[in-house]
Design a protein around this motif. Sequence first.
Motif, PDB file in Angstrom:
ATOM      1  N   LEU A  55     123.847  63.043  43.454  1.00 55.21           N
ATOM      2  CA  LEU A  55     122.555  63.892  44.233  1.00 55.21           C
ATOM      3  C   LEU A  55     122.207  62.596  44.791  1.00 55.21           C
ATOM      4  CD1 LEU A  55     121.828  66.451  41.181  1.00 55.21           C
ATOM      5  CD2 LEU A  55     122.327  66.882  44.052  1.00 55.21           C
ATOM      6  N   MET A  56     121.764  61.751  44.471  1.00 56.52           N
ATOM      7  CA  MET A  56     121.038  60.495  45.096  1.00 56.52           C
ATOM      8  C   MET A  56     121.827  60.047  46.094  1.00 56.52           C
ATOM      9  SD  MET A  56     119.882  56.733  44.164  1.00 56.52           S
ATOM     10  CE  MET A  56     121.620  56.155  43.610  1.00 56.52           C
ATOM     11  N   LEU A  57     123.457  60.063  46.580  1.00 54.29           N
ATOM     12  CA  LEU A  57     124.183  59.591  47.317  1.00 54.29           C
ATOM     13  C   LEU A  57     123.901  60.594  47.906  1.00 54.29           C
ATOM     14  CD1 LEU A  57     127.127  58.225  45.415  1.00 54.29           C
ATOM     15  CD2 LEU A  57     125.180  56.442  46.054  1.00 54.29           C
ATOM     16  N   MET A  58     124.009  62.086  47.566  1.00 53.15           N
ATOM     17  CA  MET A  58     123.702  63.117  48.551  1.00 53.15           C
ATOM     18  C   MET A  58     122.869  63.391  49.377  1.00 53.15           C
ATOM     19  SD  MET A  58     125.445  66.793  47.920  1.00 53.15           S
ATOM     20  CE  MET A  58     126.767  66.314  48.252  1.00 53.15           C
ATOM     21  N   GLU A  59     121.443  63.460  48.866  1.00 55.67           N
ATOM     22  CA  GLU A  59     120.114  63.312  48.819  1.00 55.67           C
ATOM     23  C   GLU A  59     119.946  61.750  50.186  1.00 55.67           C
ATOM     24  OE1 GLU A  59     116.933  64.401  49.855  1.00 55.67           O
ATOM     25  OE2 GLU A  59     117.595  65.635  48.526  1.00 55.67           O
ATOM     26  N   ASN A  60     120.459  61.023  49.999  1.00 54.76           N
ATOM     27  CA  ASN A  60     120.548  60.117  50.285  1.00 54.76           C
ATOM     28  C   ASN A  60     121.328  60.286  52.368  1.00 54.76           C
ATOM     29  OD1 ASN A  60     118.644  58.494  49.539  1.00 54.76           O
ATOM     30  ND2 ASN A  60     120.245  57.685  48.223  1.00 54.76           N
ATOM     31  N   ALA A  61     122.457  60.643  51.641  1.00 53.96           N
ATOM     32  CA  ALA A  61     123.287  60.739  53.148  1.00 53.96           C
ATOM     33  C   ALA A  61     122.404  62.104  54.006  1.00 53.96           C
ATOM     34  CB  ALA A  61     124.664  60.702  53.011  1.00 53.96           C
ATOM     35  N   GLY A  62     122.198  62.529  53.742  1.00 52.00           N
ATOM     36  CA  GLY A  62     121.591  63.878  54.308  1.00 52.00           C
ATOM     37  C   GLY A  62     120.301  63.588  54.895  1.00 52.00           C
ATOM     38  N   ARG A  63     119.096  63.211  53.935  1.00 50.84           N
ATOM     39  CA  ARG A  63     117.827  62.620  55.237  1.00 50.84           C
ATOM     40  C   ARG A  63     118.529  61.371  56.226  1.00 50.84           C
ATOM     41  NH1 ARG A  63     116.452  59.784  50.709  1.00 50.84           N
ATOM     42  NH2 ARG A  63     117.143  58.207  51.774  1.00 50.84           N
ATOM     43  N   ALA A 121     127.616  69.183  46.041  1.00 53.15           N
ATOM     44  CA  ALA A 121     126.555  70.931  46.634  1.00 53.15           C
ATOM     45  C   ALA A 121     126.184  71.768  46.454  1.00 53.15           C
ATOM     46  CB  ALA A 121     128.325  70.862  47.947  1.00 53.15           C
ATOM     47  N   GLY A 122     127.201  72.479  45.501  1.00 54.14           N
ATOM     48  CA  GLY A 122     127.044  73.645  44.855  1.00 54.14           C
ATOM     49  C   GLY A 122     124.695  73.633  44.150  1.00 54.14           C
ATOM     50  N   VAL A 123     124.552  72.514  43.540  1.00 49.77           N
ATOM     51  CA  VAL A 123     122.670  72.552  43.717  1.00 49.77           C
ATOM     52  C   VAL A 123     122.165  72.097  44.735  1.00 49.77           C
ATOM     53  CG1 VAL A 123     120.956  70.645  42.601  1.00 49.77           C
ATOM     54  CG2 VAL A 123     123.406  70.995  41.423  1.00 49.77           C
ATOM     55  N   ASN A 124     122.600  71.977  46.364  1.00 53.95           N
ATOM     56  CA  ASN A 124     121.863  71.982  47.126  1.00 53.95           C
ATOM     57  C   ASN A 124     122.152  72.789  48.398  1.00 53.95           C
ATOM     58  OD1 ASN A 124     120.602  69.151  48.008  1.00 53.95           O
ATOM     59  ND2 ASN A 124     122.758  68.421  47.165  1.00 53.95           N
ATOM     60  N   PHE A 125     123.427  73.574  47.983  1.00 46.08           N
ATOM     61  CA  PHE A 125     123.389  74.921  48.768  1.00 46.08           C
ATOM     62  C   PHE A 125     122.072  75.419  47.854  1.00 46.08           C
ATOM     63  CE2 PHE A 125     124.672  79.293  48.825  1.00 46.08           C
ATOM     64  CZ  PHE A 125     124.305  79.664  50.220  1.00 46.08           C
ATOM     65  N   GLY A 126     121.888  75.214  46.540  1.00 48.49           N
ATOM     66  CA  GLY A 126     120.566  76.347  45.633  1.00 48.49           C
ATOM     67  C   GLY A 126     119.592  75.683  46.185  1.00 48.49           C
ATOM     68  N   ILE A 127     118.930  74.352  46.379  1.00 47.70           N
ATOM     69  CA  ILE A 127     117.933  74.769  47.598  1.00 47.70           C
ATOM     70  C   ILE A 127     117.794  75.388  48.188  1.00 47.70           C
ATOM     71  CG2 ILE A 127     116.512  72.471  47.442  1.00 47.70           C
ATOM     72  CD1 ILE A 127     118.032  70.775  46.186  1.00 47.70           C
ATOM     73  N   VAL A 128     118.602  75.360  49.093  1.00 52.43           N
ATOM     74  CA  VAL A 128     118.736  76.313  50.558  1.00 52.43           C
ATOM     75  C   VAL A 128     117.941  77.127  50.524  1.00 52.43           C
ATOM     76  CG1 VAL A 128     120.178  76.622  52.702  1.00 52.43           C
ATOM     77  CG2 VAL A 128     120.272  74.816  52.088  1.00 52.43           C
ATOM     78  N   GLU A 129     119.207  78.451  49.272  1.00 53.08           N
ATOM     79  CA  GLU A 129     118.279  79.022  49.175  1.00 53.08           C
ATOM     80  C   GLU A 129     117.189  79.920  48.085  1.00 53.08           C
ATOM     81  OE1 GLU A 129     122.609  81.586  47.884  1.00 53.08           O
ATOM     82  OE2 GLU A 129     121.737  79.433  46.155  1.00 53.08           O
ATOM     83  N   ALA A 130     116.919  78.576  47.785  1.00 55.25           N
ATOM     84  CA  ALA A 130     115.880  79.033  47.480  1.00 55.25           C
ATOM     85  C   ALA A 130     114.316  78.481  47.730  1.00 55.25           C
ATOM     86  CB  ALA A 130     115.776  77.574  46.552  1.00 55.25           C
ATOM     87  N   MET A 131     114.357  78.013  49.079  1.00 51.57           N
ATOM     88  CA  MET A 131     114.071  77.799  50.087  1.00 51.57           C
ATOM     89  C   MET A 131     114.014  79.075  51.148  1.00 51.57           C
ATOM     90  SD  MET A 131     114.369  73.652  51.356  1.00 51.57           S
ATOM     91  CE  MET A 131     113.344  73.813  53.123  1.00 51.57           C
ATOM     92  N   ASN A 132     114.920  79.780  51.356  1.00 53.94           N
ATOM     93  CA  ASN A 132     115.375  80.793  52.096  1.00 53.94           C
ATOM     94  C   ASN A 132     114.964  80.588  53.209  1.00 53.94           C
ATOM     95  OD1 ASN A 132     115.705  83.421  51.973  1.00 53.94           O
ATOM     96  ND2 ASN A 132     113.612  84.004  52.710  1.00 53.94           N
ATOM     97  N   LEU A 133     116.169  79.930  53.744  1.00 52.42           N
ATOM     98  CA  LEU A 133     116.321  79.675  55.003  1.00 52.42           C
ATOM     99  C   LEU A 133     118.036  80.175  55.845  1.00 52.42           C
ATOM    100  CD1 LEU A 133     116.488  75.194  54.652  1.00 52.42           C
ATOM    101  CD2 LEU A 133     114.763  76.538  55.095  1.00 52.42           C
TER     102      LEU A 133
END
Length: 280
Positions: A55-63, A121-133
Amino acid sequence: MPLGLMRAHTMGDASSSSSPPPAQCPCGQAQPVLTRAQVRRVDELAVTRYRMVGLMLMENAGRNAAEVIDRVYGPRAVAFIACGPGNNGGDGCVIARHLHNRGWDVTLLLAGEPTRLTPDAGVNFGIVEAMNLPRIVAPDGPSQRAALTHVRPDHVIVDALLGTGFTGQVRSPTAELINALNATPRRAMVAVDVPSGLDCDTGRPSNATIRADLTITFVALKPGFLASPAPSFVSRVEVADIGIPQALLAEVAPPELTPAAGGGGHAARNPSPAQGEGQG
């Protein structure tokens, strides 16, 4: 190289080689070039030795990828982010969040069922859903093609469908989606880590391969980027430095390919076998 700094390369024609020469950044310093297997080794050691988590690597990559996209095509533009169910798609979810936070109008396409997402990926898609993007879940060909009606000529399309783990042939309906994305009028096409459908080791395109205007790759250049005909698919390449210890890259990369200075890169996560022999 400090965290967040990117190195730009414009790929020219190069002959394929099993041992590619060191790539050069504009300042003349050698760049590491890592194969798919070497990137996987970096991933393994990052987890087991340095206790880094996906999750840390994915966050750094995407950011950091979002930072590049905003720098090149921003500010406050519009993006259509096409995500697969693997970790490359998870990077796309992080990119969507950070571009939104920077004032972009983003729409995310999940090309697959949410139940097929890798855990990170599921964690980060869940964040997208929670933000209602704005998001479209399109598990099949007809729904994926319909989703592309949301793309306008001023959109930056972000390709986060298939990663460095991909080999072989792209299966349906992803192959049709890639071809449709290539044919869709847009402002630019940005590939995350590698253009979907391109073999990162050989540089060979598959039956369906994204043609990017900008490729943001993680951890290091890939040998396939230096081989013909890959330059016509990757175009401009930026390498994101996101914190893997420099000593780890020096250990995994051949000595002559290890950069003289820097702060590490991003380890691509283990691919999921969803397309061809693998998907990152």
